[in-house]
Scaffold this active site. Structure first.
Site, mmCIF file in Angstrom:
data_model
loop_
_atom_site.group_PDB
_atom_site.id
_atom_site.type_symbol
_atom_site.label_atom_id
_atom_site.label_comp_id
_atom_site.label_asym_id
_atom_site.label_seq_id
_atom_site.Cartn_x
_atom_site.Cartn_y
_atom_site.Cartn_z
ATOM 1 N N ASP A 93 3.700 9.440 -0.945
ATOM 2 C CA ASP A 93 2.499 8.709 -0.545
ATOM 3 C C ASP A 93 2.251 7.575 -1.537
ATOM 4 O OD1 ASP A 93 0.195 8.165 0.907
ATOM 5 O OD2 ASP A 93 -0.390 10.277 0.991
ATOM 6 N N HIS B 173 0.811 -1.221 0.000
ATOM 7 C CA HIS B 173 0.000 0.000 0.000
ATOM 8 C C HIS B 173 0.841 1.266 0.000
ATOM 9 C CE1 HIS B 173 -4.047 -1.786 0.640
ATOM 10 N NE2 HIS B 173 -3.283 -2.817 0.976
HETATM 11 P P1 ADQ Z 1 -3.013 6.359 4.631
HETATM 12 O O1 ADQ Z 1 -1.612 6.810 4.813
HETATM 13 O O2 ADQ Z 1 -3.831 6.246 5.849
HETATM 14 O O3 ADQ Z 1 -3.097 4.982 3.816
HETATM 15 P P2 ADQ Z 1 -4.902 7.750 2.683
HETATM 16 O O4 ADQ Z 1 -4.935 6.851 1.526
HETATM 17 O O5 ADQ Z 1 -4.894 9.182 2.279
HETATM 18 O O6 ADQ Z 1 -3.635 7.490 3.611
HETATM 19 O O7 ADQ Z 1 -6.172 7.728 3.674
HETATM 20 C C1 ADQ Z 1 -6.792 6.673 4.209
HETATM 21 C C2 ADQ Z 1 -8.233 6.977 4.703
HETATM 22 O O8 ADQ Z 1 -8.282 7.610 6.008
HETATM 23 C C3 ADQ Z 1 -9.071 7.867 3.785
HETATM 24 O O9 ADQ Z 1 -10.205 7.114 3.446
HETATM 25 C C4 ADQ Z 1 -9.456 9.104 4.609
HETATM 26 O O10 ADQ Z 1 -10.786 9.538 4.391
HETATM 27 C C5 ADQ Z 1 -9.285 8.640 6.039
HETATM 28 N N1 ADQ Z 1 -8.814 9.778 6.822
HETATM 29 C C6 ADQ Z 1 -7.701 10.485 6.618
HETATM 30 N N2 ADQ Z 1 -7.631 11.508 7.498
HETATM 31 C C7 ADQ Z 1 -8.718 11.439 8.264
HETATM 32 C C8 ADQ Z 1 -9.229 12.236 9.330
HETATM 33 N N3 ADQ Z 1 -8.587 13.316 9.716
HETATM 34 N N4 ADQ Z 1 -10.392 11.849 9.918
HETATM 35 C C9 ADQ Z 1 -11.050 10.765 9.481
HETATM 36 N N5 ADQ Z 1 -10.625 10.002 8.459
HETATM 37 C C10 ADQ Z 1 -9.492 10.326 7.856
HETATM 38 C C11 ADQ Z 1 -2.164 4.033 3.270
HETATM 39 C C12 ADQ Z 1 -1.104 4.616 2.351
HETATM 40 C C13 ADQ Z 1 -1.762 5.409 1.229
HETATM 41 C C14 ADQ Z 1 -2.748 4.524 0.475
HETATM 42 C C15 ADQ Z 1 -3.693 3.814 1.436
HETATM 43 C C16 ADQ Z 1 -4.551 2.771 0.722
HETATM 44 O O11 ADQ Z 1 -0.210 5.438 3.086
HETATM 45 O O12 ADQ Z 1 -0.778 5.911 0.329
HETATM 46 O O13 ADQ Z 1 -3.518 5.325 -0.408
HETATM 47 O O14 ADQ Z 1 -2.967 3.148 2.459
HETATM 48 O O15 ADQ Z 1 -3.796 1.849 0.020
#
Ligand code: ADQ
Length: 457
Positions: free
Chosen positions: A360, A152
């Site tokens: 990311d 991921h």
């Molecule tokens: P993350 O680093 O967690 O994921 P991201 O893909 O942007 O990053 O977000 C994950 C989820 O968390 C989103 O659905 C978002 O809505 C939710 N989220 C983020 N901030 C939030 C907040 N403040 N309050 C509530 N919900 C929040 C990891 C990798 C990414 C990759 C994903 C999926 O780091 O690059 O896209 O896995 O593979």
């Protein structure tokens, strides 16, 4: 279908978040299976088995960690070595042989546990950087059937990956999978370059790779979202209520929004500085634009995360002190999470979505922002060129997040973009987000994985 991820959804509770829903659907669609992962519990004593919870035709198999394993495997090697290195932050990485030994031990114990659940015609799909060694452990426990892995987070350039003292051990273990999936072509190319230059791999005519005594495939499967779900939430009761609550406070000002886990990979200080720079450079924006940054703390047991928190508190305080006025706070910075319903409403209210990670894997917030927009008055996405999503979201204003002036200009451009250009840019992004949905991601990975047994090994 046997799936392993460090954390699973909670059995018996609604499945929230794109990944949890995708895995849940993959299991149910294929007539059920096992979803294995860490329970989230840590115990003082040694622990060996799993706890099983059945929901519909899916069995959740949850294993506990000892406190020492949590320290060494999770906080230690996974989040103090692998996470920083894979996000190009070798400067923040902490290499400790004991922590690696714990990581290896948990991968071994979990691999053996998982192997016990397999039956001859199963398919195994393992997720993410917590379980890089698990495929090899599964093979050593006798599993010979199809087994795929999806990363991921980014896969770094070989010059960075080789800073990990255990890079060879990790690459060798990854090659025990039949299919290794990455978020982007850039990640896949980085891994293949490592194999070519250091792993002495052979690239076969049919696209397969031979390395470390294994033959396997690699491919990019950019993860997606369920756009209709996000749109429904943005237009729903809680989404619109959140938007009007904030709308009353920001009044007629343009809203710039950031939503991220509080993580140093997300480029939060750069983003605040860029917003401050825009206020510096364009005096007339003062009092007319509000920046809301939602960033719930995560992994706060790791030092680098505590440092980030302090830096953000200081930066937002300084910018608000310099520019704020009796009736205007430039940056609203909220160190807490909000329900998806509310986030979707806020995405829709925003003029600019500011998604500027330093690195990311994909970044689903960028895609959610696009999906939530009003087609007749869409917001503008300002997106880091180092987010995996930049390979797909061609209608965004792409920026180098290290370039504070360029990011400031991009925010300014976003705020002032004419409606017809906003609509044009948004349309091309929205159709991409809809085509490459979370369902597409899951189906294309599993179809490729399930073709593997037909190939001559
Ligand atoms: P993350 O680093 O967690 O994921 P991201 O893909 O942007 O990053 O977000 C994950 C989820 O968390 C989103 O659905 C978002 O809505 C939710 N989220 C983020 N901030 C939030 C907040 N403040 N309050 C509530 N919900 C929040 C990891 C990798 C990414 C990759 C994903 C999926 O780091 O690059 O896209 O896995 O593979």
């Amino acid at each position: 279908m046997i799936i392993a991820s460090n954390r699973t959804a909670s059995p018996g509770e609604p499945k929230v978040g794109g990944l949890a829903v995708a895995i849940w659907e993959a299991l149910r669609e294929r007539g059920g299976g096992v979803w294995f992962g860490w329970s989230g519990e840590t115990l003082e004593r040694e622990t060996r088995g799993v706890r099983l919870f059945a929901e519909d035709n899916v069995d959740f198999a949850l294993a506990d960690l000892t406190e020492a394993e949590y320290e060494g495997y999770y906080l230690g090697y996974a989040n103090r070595a692998l996470w920083p290195v894979f996000h190009y932050r070798v400067d923040l990485a902490h290499f400790d042989d004991h922590e690696f030994a714990m990581y290896e031990e948990v991968n071994r114990r979990f691999g053996r546990l998982l192997a016990q659940f397999t039956r001859t015609d199963d398919t195994v799909w393992i997720h993410d950087y917590h379980f890089l060694l698990m495929g090899q452990e599964m093979r050593q426990s006798g599993w010979e059937g199809p087994m795929g892995f999806f990363l991921h987070i980014p896969f770094p350039a070989p010059e960075i990956f080789t800073s990990l003292p255990q890079h060879n051990r990790i690459a060798r273990a990854l090659c025990a999978f039949d299919l290794i999936g990455f978020q982007t072509d850039r990640d896949r190319a980085n891994f293949e370059r490592y194999l070519r230059e250091i792993g002495r791999a052979t690239f076969l005519d049919d696209g397969r790779i031979r390395a470390f005594d294994h033959v396997f495939r690699t491919k990019a499967y950019p993860i997606g979202i369920d756009a209709d779900e996000i749109l429904g939430l943005a237009e729903g009761e809680e989404g619109t209520a959140a938007a009007s609550r904030l709308g009353r406070i920001i009044d007629q000002r343009a809203l710039v929004l950031g939503v991220d886990r509080m993580d140093y990979s997300k480029g939060l200080p750069n983003r605040m500085e860029a917003f401050g720079r825009m206020l510096d450079d364009h005096e007339h924006t003062r009092g007319r634009v509000s920046f809301l940054q939602i960033a719930p703390p995560s992994r706060s047991d790791v030092d680098a995360y505590q440092d980030l928190r302090a830096e953000l508190d200081q930066l937002s305080g300084r910018i608000n002190g310099d520019y704020g006025d009796l009736d205007w706070v430039p940056i609203r910075y909220l160190a807490r999470g909000y329900p998806r319903e509310m986030l979707a409403g806020l995405y829709r209210l925003s003029r600019v979505g500011l998604v500027t990670p330093l690195y990311d894997g994909m970044n689903l917030v960028a895609k959610e922002f696009v999906a939530a927009q009003n087609p007749e008055d869409p917001g503008v996405l300002v997106l880091s060129e180092f987010a995996g999503a930049a390979e797909q979201l061609d209608g965004a204003i792409l920026v180098n997040p290290h370039d504070i002036s360029a990011t400031a200009d991009a925010i300014y451009q976003g705020i002032n973009m004419p409606l017809d250009e906003r609509i044009e840019r948004w349309k091309s992004m929205d159709s991409g987000v809809r085509d490459r949905s979370i369902a597409w991601w899951r189906k294309s990975f599993l179809e490729d994985l399930e073709k593997i047994p037909e190939e001559v090994k």
